[in-house]
Scaffold this motif. Structure first.
Motif, PDB file in Angstrom:
ATOM      1  N   GLU A   1       0.697  -1.243   0.001  1.00  0.00           N
ATOM      2  CA  GLU A   1       0.083   0.053  -0.131  1.00  0.00           C
ATOM      3  C   GLU A   1       0.884   1.375  -0.046  1.00  0.00           C
ATOM      4  O   GLU A   1       1.995   1.394   0.923  1.00  0.00           O
ATOM      5  CB  GLU A   1      -0.921  -0.024   1.099  1.00  0.00           C
ATOM      6  CG  GLU A   1      -1.871   1.128   1.362  1.00  0.00           C
ATOM      7  CD  GLU A   1      -2.669   1.014   2.597  1.00  0.00           C
ATOM      8  OE1 GLU A   1      -3.839   0.375   2.319  1.00  0.00           O
ATOM      9  OE2 GLU A   1      -2.471   1.545   3.698  1.00  0.00           O
ATOM     10  N   PHE A   2       0.648   2.091  -0.812  1.00  0.00           N
ATOM     11  CA  PHE A   2       1.365   3.374  -0.779  1.00  0.00           C
ATOM     12  C   PHE A   2       0.726   4.612  -0.016  1.00  0.00           C
ATOM     13  O   PHE A   2      -0.339   4.413   0.137  1.00  0.00           O
ATOM     14  CB  PHE A   2       1.228   3.899  -2.426  1.00  0.00           C
ATOM     15  CG  PHE A   2       2.033   3.288  -3.452  1.00  0.00           C
ATOM     16  CD1 PHE A   2       2.827   2.144  -3.278  1.00  0.00           C
ATOM     17  CD2 PHE A   2       2.133   3.484  -4.739  1.00  0.00           C
ATOM     18  CE1 PHE A   2       3.340   1.358  -4.021  1.00  0.00           C
ATOM     19  CE2 PHE A   2       2.749   2.761  -6.010  1.00  0.00           C
ATOM     20  CZ  PHE A   2       3.604   1.633  -5.399  1.00  0.00           C
ATOM     21  N   HIS A   3       1.613   5.304   0.500  1.00  0.00           N
ATOM     22  CA  HIS A   3       1.440   6.255   1.314  1.00  0.00           C
ATOM     23  C   HIS A   3       1.865   7.525   0.839  1.00  0.00           C
ATOM     24  O   HIS A   3       2.764   7.999   1.499  1.00  0.00           O
ATOM     25  CB  HIS A   3       1.468   6.128   2.929  1.00  0.00           C
ATOM     26  CG  HIS A   3       1.027   4.848   3.350  1.00  0.00           C
ATOM     27  ND1 HIS A   3      -0.210   4.823   3.955  1.00  0.00           N
ATOM     28  CD2 HIS A   3       1.410   3.660   3.435  1.00  0.00           C
ATOM     29  CE1 HIS A   3      -0.600   3.786   4.238  1.00  0.00           C
ATOM     30  NE2 HIS A   3       0.453   2.874   3.854  1.00  0.00           N
ATOM     31  N   GLU A   4       1.545   8.156  -0.215  1.00  0.00           N
ATOM     32  CA  GLU A   4       1.951   9.313  -0.786  1.00  0.00           C
ATOM     33  C   GLU A   4       2.188  10.592   0.301  1.00  0.00           C
ATOM     34  O   GLU A   4       2.868  11.516   0.296  1.00  0.00           O
ATOM     35  CB  GLU A   4       1.430   9.945  -2.093  1.00  0.00           C
ATOM     36  CG  GLU A   4       1.884   8.884  -3.122  1.00  0.00           C
ATOM     37  CD  GLU A   4       0.738   7.802  -3.319  1.00  0.00           C
ATOM     38  OE1 GLU A   4      -0.334   7.729  -2.227  1.00  0.00           O
ATOM     39  OE2 GLU A   4       0.597   6.915  -4.082  1.00  0.00           O
TER      40      GLU A   4
ATOM     41  N   GLY B   1       6.189   5.434  -0.175  1.00  0.00           N
ATOM     42  CA  GLY B   1       5.828   5.521   0.994  1.00  0.00           C
ATOM     43  C   GLY B   1       5.301   4.168   1.671  1.00  0.00           C
ATOM     44  O   GLY B   1       4.521   4.281   2.593  1.00  0.00           O
ATOM     45  N   ARG B   2       5.713   2.978   1.081  1.00  0.00           N
ATOM     46  CA  ARG B   2       5.352   1.814   1.733  1.00  0.00           C
ATOM     47  C   ARG B   2       5.854   1.582   3.084  1.00  0.00           C
ATOM     48  O   ARG B   2       7.085   2.035   3.375  1.00  0.00           O
ATOM     49  CB  ARG B   2       5.540   0.764   0.820  1.00  0.00           C
ATOM     50  CG  ARG B   2       4.900   0.642  -0.717  1.00  0.00           C
ATOM     51  CD  ARG B   2       5.276  -0.637  -1.368  1.00  0.00           C
ATOM     52  NE  ARG B   2       6.503  -0.415  -2.067  1.00  0.00           N
ATOM     53  CZ  ARG B   2       7.186  -1.211  -2.859  1.00  0.00           C
ATOM     54  NH1 ARG B   2       6.323  -2.139  -3.585  1.00  0.00           N
ATOM     55  NH2 ARG B   2       8.278  -1.157  -3.300  1.00  0.00           N
ATOM     56  N   ASP B   3       5.012   0.805   3.749  1.00  0.00           N
ATOM     57  CA  ASP B   3       5.306   0.559   5.216  1.00  0.00           C
ATOM     58  C   ASP B   3       6.626  -0.435   5.289  1.00  0.00           C
ATOM     59  O   ASP B   3       6.796  -1.668   4.797  1.00  0.00           O
ATOM     60  CB  ASP B   3       4.408  -0.144   6.114  1.00  0.00           C
ATOM     61  CG  ASP B   3       4.725  -0.349   7.523  1.00  0.00           C
ATOM     62  OD1 ASP B   3       5.718   0.360   7.713  1.00  0.00           O
ATOM     63  OD2 ASP B   3       3.566  -0.551   8.264  1.00  0.00           O
TER      64      ASP B   3
ATOM     65  N   PRO C   1       8.929  -7.560  -8.093  1.00  0.00           N
ATOM     66  CA  PRO C   1       8.239  -6.785  -7.434  1.00  0.00           C
ATOM     67  C   PRO C   1       6.607  -6.831  -7.856  1.00  0.00           C
ATOM     68  O   PRO C   1       6.359  -7.150  -8.780  1.00  0.00           O
ATOM     69  CB  PRO C   1       8.810  -5.381  -7.708  1.00  0.00           C
ATOM     70  CG  PRO C   1      10.085  -5.609  -8.490  1.00  0.00           C
ATOM     71  CD  PRO C   1       9.812  -7.178  -8.862  1.00  0.00           C
ATOM     72  N   PRO C   2       5.915  -6.455  -6.790  1.00  0.00           N
ATOM     73  CA  PRO C   2       5.999  -5.826  -5.555  1.00  0.00           C
ATOM     74  C   PRO C   2       6.371  -6.847  -4.267  1.00  0.00           C
ATOM     75  O   PRO C   2       6.199  -6.365  -3.293  1.00  0.00           O
ATOM     76  CB  PRO C   2       4.758  -4.806  -5.320  1.00  0.00           C
ATOM     77  CG  PRO C   2       3.673  -6.025  -6.045  1.00  0.00           C
ATOM     78  CD  PRO C   2       4.576  -6.321  -7.058  1.00  0.00           C
ATOM     79  N   THR C   3       6.595  -8.022  -4.614  1.00  0.00           N
ATOM     80  CA  THR C   3       6.678  -8.779  -3.617  1.00  0.00           C
ATOM     81  C   THR C   3       8.038  -8.487  -2.521  1.00  0.00           C
ATOM     82  O   THR C   3       8.924  -8.157  -3.082  1.00  0.00           O
ATOM     83  CB  THR C   3       6.961 -10.302  -3.972  1.00  0.00           C
ATOM     84  OG1 THR C   3       5.989 -10.750  -4.971  1.00  0.00           O
ATOM     85  CG2 THR C   3       6.927 -11.395  -2.823  1.00  0.00           C
ATOM     86  N   ALA C   4       7.797  -8.639  -1.365  1.00  0.00           N
ATOM     87  CA  ALA C   4       8.702  -7.901  -0.321  1.00  0.00           C
ATOM     88  C   ALA C   4       9.969  -8.860  -0.118  1.00  0.00           C
ATOM     89  O   ALA C   4       9.808 -10.114  -0.148  1.00  0.00           O
ATOM     90  CB  ALA C   4       7.984  -7.611   1.079  1.00  0.00           C
TER      91      ALA C   4
END
Length: 339
Positions: free
Chosen positions: A83-86, A116-118, A285-288
């Motif tokens: 999840e993005f957190h701009e 901005g990902r956690d 990506p986007p796999t951590a």
């Protein structure tokens, strides 16, 4: 004088010694029962004395639990990993707002630059990838190396010569380059898997396939020293078949060295997976992935050094814990080689 056997109330035979002093100090009371211990019980006793090994085992168990319950942990303490957190990113510089990479009560390890990902959530989910690949590759390598190593050591002759040359070739093969080349031509869908699932399966097979010769050499050497022991010759004289001797006489005596090498192989596999992910040959990506996070941090480490430090520490702590535990297991199972 031999020690007589007396029946206890539970019906078990217990060895006692006549003439031993009882609780009142008289020599008429029986002595305490003498209980035998198996080699594994003796090894566990030695392992419990090694504080560093126990600390490593505690960290390993903790990391395994974190990987298993990653969705629960992230649901309680973090945000979805993709999840993005701009709103947490400075729009001018693309760096996290606030000090220490945006660390706060909502983002325990801060956020990634640009998107901005956690970071906390991605570290937790990254543990799943590293441990899954490392464990499965170790199991594959140990299984294949044990089978081929015990066959080479027991049968000898041309079988031993052929398998030994195969091991030499495998050990000289450039594993890293081969893996990068293989992953680059893999399709997005294969055998019911897609995306990162294909990459994970490929990493497990390649790392495990190139790891079995190390196990095979150890098992072969141990088998060569065991195949002429008295209990093996006794089984042969009684008409036992080769499969029976391999499975019932030799394999149980190889469990200790196999266990030791497996515990020391897992941290090596973790480093290999991180290196391949760092080079872009790991999960997509986007796999951590910890290695992938380090690769991303190269371009932003000057503005946000914590983003590089956290995945680096995760790899360092995990590998150190496995190495400490593996050294403790080795010392417990092989007291002659203890420090």
């Amino acid at each position: 004088m031999t020690a007589p056997l007396h029946e206890t109330s539970a019906g078990e035979a217990t060895a006692t010694v006549d003439g031993a002093p009882d609780a009142s100090g008289t020599p008429d009371g029986p002595a305490k029962a003498i209980e035998g211990r198996s080699p594994w019980q003796i090894a566990w006793t030695r392992l419990k004395r090694d504080k560093l090994a126990l600390a490593g085992a505690f960290v390993v168990v903790f990391l395994v639990l974190v990987a298993i319950f990653a969705p629960v942990i992230v649901g309680l303490l973090g945000h979805p990993p993709d999840e993005f957190h701009e709103d947490q990113i400075d729009p001018l510089f693309g760096t996290p707002i606030g000090s220490w990479g945006g660390v706060s009560s909502d983002f325990l390890f801060g956020v990634e630059p640009v998107n901005g990902r956690d970071v906390f959530s991605r570290i937790v989910y990254g543990a799943r990838i590293s441990l899954l690949v490392a464990f499965l590759a170790a199991v594959f390598a140990v299984a294949l190396g044990t089978v081929l190593g015990i066959i080479a050591g027991y049968f000898g002759g041309w079988v031993d010569a052929a398998l030994s040359r195969v091991m030499d070739v495998m050990l000289a093969f450039p594993q890293l380059l081969f893996t990068i080349a293989l992953v680059s031509v893999l399709p997005n869908q294969l055998l019911g898997l897609d995306g990162s699932g294909v990459r994970i399966a490929a990493l497990v097979l390649v790392i495990g396939f190139f790891g079995w010769p190390y196990v095979g050499r150890i098992v072969r050497g141990q088998t060569l020293s065991l195949r002429n022991r008295e209990y093996v010759e006794a089984a042969q004289s009684l008409g036992a078949g080769r499969l029976y001797i391999l499975r019932r006489e030799l394999l149980p005596n190889l469990i200790a060295p196999i266990t030791v090498y497996a515990t020391l192989m897992i941290p090596t596999n973790i480093l290999t997976e991180a290196a391949l992910s760092f080079l872009g040959a790991g999960v997509k990506p986007p796999t951590a992935s910890w290695g992938q996070m380090l690769s991303t941090a190269i371009t932003t480490y000057e503005a946000d050094p914590l983003f590089m430090v956290i995945p680096g520490l995760a790899i360092f702590i995990t590998v150190l814990a496995f190495n400490l535990f593996g050294d403790g297991v080795r010392d417990a199972l092989d007291p002659k080689g203890s420090r």
